[in-house]
Design a protein around this motif. Sequence first.
Motif, PDB file in Angstrom:
ATOM      1  N   TYR A   4      79.643  34.813   2.168  1.00  0.00           N
ATOM      2  CA  TYR A   4      78.982  35.694   3.182  1.00  0.00           C
ATOM      3  C   TYR A   4      79.921  36.167   4.394  1.00  0.00           C
ATOM      4  O   TYR A   4      80.793  35.184   4.808  1.00  0.00           O
ATOM      5  CB  TYR A   4      77.721  34.978   3.631  1.00  0.00           C
ATOM      6  CG  TYR A   4      76.681  34.722   2.550  1.00  0.00           C
ATOM      7  CD1 TYR A   4      75.913  35.543   2.073  1.00  0.00           C
ATOM      8  CD2 TYR A   4      76.811  33.146   2.155  1.00  0.00           C
ATOM      9  CE1 TYR A   4      74.735  35.082   1.386  1.00  0.00           C
ATOM     10  CE2 TYR A   4      75.853  32.848   1.232  1.00  0.00           C
ATOM     11  CZ  TYR A   4      75.025  33.839   0.669  1.00  0.00           C
ATOM     12  OH  TYR A   4      74.030  33.486  -0.242  1.00  0.00           O
ATOM     13  N   CYS A   6      79.224  37.112   8.145  1.00  0.00           N
ATOM     14  CA  CYS A   6      78.327  37.035   9.054  1.00  0.00           C
ATOM     15  C   CYS A   6      78.639  37.319  10.582  1.00  0.00           C
ATOM     16  O   CYS A   6      79.895  36.754  10.542  1.00  0.00           O
ATOM     17  CB  CYS A   6      77.502  35.798   8.945  1.00  0.00           C
ATOM     18  SG  CYS A   6      78.177  34.539   9.521  1.00  0.00           S
ATOM     19  N   TYR A 138      73.733  39.087  11.610  1.00  0.00           N
ATOM     20  CA  TYR A 138      74.089  40.113  10.897  1.00  0.00           C
ATOM     21  C   TYR A 138      74.836  39.413   9.761  1.00  0.00           C
ATOM     22  O   TYR A 138      75.848  38.382   9.902  1.00  0.00           O
ATOM     23  CB  TYR A 138      74.912  41.290  11.358  1.00  0.00           C
ATOM     24  CG  TYR A 138      75.309  42.238  10.329  1.00  0.00           C
ATOM     25  CD1 TYR A 138      74.620  43.437  10.332  1.00  0.00           C
ATOM     26  CD2 TYR A 138      76.527  42.248   9.717  1.00  0.00           C
ATOM     27  CE1 TYR A 138      74.867  44.455   9.192  1.00  0.00           C
ATOM     28  CE2 TYR A 138      76.905  43.052   8.888  1.00  0.00           C
ATOM     29  CZ  TYR A 138      76.266  44.323   8.706  1.00  0.00           C
ATOM     30  OH  TYR A 138      76.583  45.481   7.692  1.00  0.00           O
ATOM     31  N   VAL A 140      75.938  39.672   5.395  1.00  0.00           N
ATOM     32  CA  VAL A 140      76.120  40.312   4.014  1.00  0.00           C
ATOM     33  C   VAL A 140      76.754  39.446   3.114  1.00  0.00           C
ATOM     34  O   VAL A 140      77.662  38.632   3.174  1.00  0.00           O
ATOM     35  CB  VAL A 140      76.875  41.627   4.187  1.00  0.00           C
ATOM     36  CG1 VAL A 140      76.043  42.845   4.670  1.00  0.00           C
ATOM     37  CG2 VAL A 140      78.116  41.469   4.534  1.00  0.00           C
ATOM     38  N   ARG A 141      76.091  39.496   1.875  1.00  0.00           N
ATOM     39  CA  ARG A 141      76.667  38.553   0.782  1.00  0.00           C
ATOM     40  C   ARG A 141      77.741  39.287   0.073  1.00  0.00           C
ATOM     41  O   ARG A 141      77.602  40.472  -0.375  1.00  0.00           O
ATOM     42  CB  ARG A 141      75.615  38.247  -0.220  1.00  0.00           C
ATOM     43  CG  ARG A 141      76.084  37.707  -1.507  1.00  0.00           C
ATOM     44  CD  ARG A 141      75.060  36.910  -2.451  1.00  0.00           C
ATOM     45  NE  ARG A 141      75.659  36.435  -3.458  1.00  0.00           N
ATOM     46  CZ  ARG A 141      75.251  35.393  -4.373  1.00  0.00           C
ATOM     47  NH1 ARG A 141      73.744  34.971  -3.958  1.00  0.00           N
ATOM     48  NH2 ARG A 141      75.719  34.835  -5.540  1.00  0.00           N
ATOM     49  N   CYS A 146      84.678  43.366  -0.101  1.00  0.00           N
ATOM     50  CA  CYS A 146      84.006  44.211   1.067  1.00  0.00           C
ATOM     51  C   CYS A 146      85.118  44.615   1.962  1.00  0.00           C
ATOM     52  O   CYS A 146      86.001  43.868   1.979  1.00  0.00           O
ATOM     53  CB  CYS A 146      82.685  43.538   1.462  1.00  0.00           C
ATOM     54  SG  CYS A 146      83.182  42.279   3.132  1.00  0.00           S
ATOM     55  N   GLU A 151      82.003  46.613   7.588  1.00  0.00           N
ATOM     56  CA  GLU A 151      80.988  45.999   7.989  1.00  0.00           C
ATOM     57  C   GLU A 151      80.837  45.900   9.765  1.00  0.00           C
ATOM     58  O   GLU A 151      79.754  45.782  10.110  1.00  0.00           O
ATOM     59  CB  GLU A 151      81.095  44.661   7.367  1.00  0.00           C
ATOM     60  CG  GLU A 151      80.782  44.801   5.878  1.00  0.00           C
ATOM     61  CD  GLU A 151      79.422  45.499   5.404  1.00  0.00           C
ATOM     62  OE1 GLU A 151      78.373  45.200   6.273  1.00  0.00           O
ATOM     63  OE2 GLU A 151      79.344  45.712   4.339  1.00  0.00           O
TER      64      GLU A 151
END
Length: 217
Positions: A4, A6, A138, A140-141, A146, A151
Motif C-alpha cells: 500500500y 499511504c 489516503y 491505495v493498494r 503505480c 498519487e
Amino acid sequence: MPTYLCHGFRWQRRSVRVYIILQNLDDASPEWIIPATSSRCILKSFYEIFDFLPYCSPKQGCYAPTRELDGENRTTAENRSRSRGLTDGSSSSSSSSHTSSPEDDFSAQSWSAIKLLEEYDPHDLTAVSRPYAYVADYAVRIDLSCSIVDEISRYEQLQHQSAYPAISIPTRNPPAEGQGWFEQLRDQLQRSEEIRWYVVVNGDEVRDWPNEPSEPE
C-alpha cells in the motif's frame, strides 16, 4: 503480498493497546488491527469520540470527499450518528461482522475516511507484530505498480477541493482552528509522529497457521 501507498502516521503499538483498553473495544485486536471486525470497531470509535472528523458511517457506503457535509447539515448528521452509535442499537465497544464480502480487509474500510494498515514480515519470527500500525487519510493498494507522483498529486488536489481538508494547506486559507481534521486526529492518538508518505508491505494479511499433517496412529 499486499502493498500500500499511504499518507498518514505511525501509531505506536503501546498507544494502540492503551486506546483499545481505555475505550473498552472488545472486538478490536491490538496486535493486528486490520481484520474487518477489528478495524471497523476501532474506526467507529474514532467517529464517536472525535467530533472534528468528517461524518462517516458503515451504512453510508463508500466514502468520497465530495460527500462531505458542511455547516448545519454536517453538525446535525454528526449529532444524529453519535446518538445512535453510528449503527442502529450498537455502541463503539461492539461490532458485528461486515455484511458484504470484501476482497480483503482493506476493502472493508471503504466506508471510512480513515484507513488502518499493518506491515508484516512472515519470515520474522522474533515478534508477534510490528512496533506500530499505520493510520492514514489516503491509501491505495499497489498490485503491480503505480505512479507515486500521480498519487501525491491526486491527494493534494482532493485537499484543495475539499471544504474540510484533512491537513492544513499553505496555498489556501487554513481551517479556522489552524489544523486539518487528520492533523487533529494525529495529535489525539500519537502527537509526536510525523504525517508523511509511506509504502507499507504486508507479507501475510490472513496470517493463518499452516495445517500440519496428522501423525499416523
